[in-house]
Design a protein around this motif. Structure first.
Motif, PDB file in Angstrom:
ATOM      1  N   THR A   1       0.835  -1.185   0.000  1.00 45.77           N
ATOM      2  CA  THR A   1       0.000   0.000   0.000  1.00 45.77           C
ATOM      3  C   THR A   1       0.881   1.252   0.000  1.00 45.77           C
ATOM      4  OG1 THR A   1      -0.162   0.049   2.415  1.00 45.77           O
ATOM      5  CG2 THR A   1      -1.818  -1.221   1.216  1.00 45.77           C
TER       6      THR A   1
ATOM      7  N   TYR B   1      -8.330  -6.867   0.268  1.00 47.44           N
ATOM      8  CA  TYR B   1      -7.048  -7.513  -0.041  1.00 47.44           C
ATOM      9  C   TYR B   1      -7.109  -9.016   0.241  1.00 47.44           C
ATOM     10  CZ  TYR B   1      -5.364  -2.656   0.232  1.00 47.44           C
ATOM     11  OH  TYR B   1      -5.175  -1.308   0.072  1.00 47.44           O
TER      12      TYR B   1
ATOM     13  N   VAL C   1       0.556  -7.470   4.513  1.00 43.92           N
ATOM     14  CA  VAL C   1       0.471  -6.125   3.961  1.00 43.92           C
ATOM     15  C   VAL C   1       1.593  -5.270   4.526  1.00 43.92           C
ATOM     16  CG1 VAL C   1      -1.178  -5.377   5.747  1.00 43.92           C
ATOM     17  CG2 VAL C   1      -1.054  -4.145   3.569  1.00 43.92           C
TER      18      VAL C   1
END
Length: 261
Positions: A159, A173, A181
């Motif tokens: 991100t 996601y 992440v």
């Protein structure tokens, strides 16, 4: 020639496994980069703190192109990069290592390629294997030998940051197949692949992501978990460097036409 490099992410600012450290300033078309170079068991290894030594550079402001170009100019052929990640996968728990094999890119405003047209024309690089399978295999075997909790595969969601993600984003996601992440894995892996450098990330799970974790996310929590696991991370990197074959047996060097220096 410096053939190996460690890129230290959040919580990893000290090349403690290296001796005889010296600092080199490398000029690139994207700016100058300061790199520490030392020795580990006869191997010259470069160390680059991704966020700066005092964690002063946020993820969306990192000069990724300059960093990878500088390592390539030094002669680096293999990069082990550390990242602190949140988990979207309940099987990947805080303290686990994940050796990602795929990524999903949700960054927005970062220069993400060396190939901008011009004299080299338009270049499209295959990304079937964005992370070096040979390097990932060596890391996984090292983690197994050390008795560490690890996962041989995982999809890294990158991100833009610097904010953490919303629970709604995390749900999206997950549905797309993401496992962990973070905010720095892309375009770093892309640029390394374009430069013909073997690249693998050692993703340390520091927490469950928003909406999964029972408490609000904080940067301090990430730093605390990374500090607790610093010694495990060092032992993993040391054993992996020991076990790397002298010659590369993967196709990373030929996956791209490479960058002209």
């Amino acid at each position: 020639m410096v053939r190996y490099a460690l890129i230290g992410g959040t919580g990893v600012y000290d090349p403690a496994i290296l001796t005889g450290l010296r600092e080199e300033q490398v000029s690139t078309p994207y700016g100058d980069v300061r790199v520490k170079v030392g020795t580990y068991r006869g191997k010259e290894v470069a160390f680059l703190a991704r966020h700066g030594e005092k964690h002063s550079v946020p993820p969306h402001r990192i000069n990724y192109r300059a960093n990878i170009w500088a390592l390539k100019r030094l002669g680096v052929e293999r990069i082990i990069a550390t990242t602190a990640v949140g988990s979207l996968n309940l099987d990947m728990r805080p303290g686990d290592f994940v050796f990602c094999d795929q990524f999903l890119d949700f960054t927005k405003g970062r220069p993400s390629t060396f190939f901008e047209g011009g004299p080299e024309g338009v270049v499209h690089v295959d990304f079937t294997e964005p992370y070096c399978p040979e390097l990932r295999g060596v890391l996984a075997e090292a983690a197994k030998t050390l008795g560490l909790g690890f996962h041989r595969e995982g999809t890294y969601v990158c991100t833009e940051g610097p904010r953490f993600e919303t629970p709604a984003e995390i749900k999206a996601y997950q549905r797309l197949g993401g496992d962990v992440v973070g905010m720095t894995g892309v375009p770093e892996v892309v640029l390394a692949h374009e430069a013909g450098i073997c690249y693998s990330t050692v993703s340390m799970v520091t927490n469950f992501a928003a909406g999964i974790s029972p408490q609000p996310l904080t940067h301090e929590e990430v730093l605390e978990v990374m500090a607790q696991n610093a010694e495990r991370l060092r032992r993993l990197a040391m054993l992996a460097l020991d076990n790397l074959p002298e010659e590369r047996g993967c196709r990373c060097a030929h996956a791209s036409p490479g960058i002209r220096m």
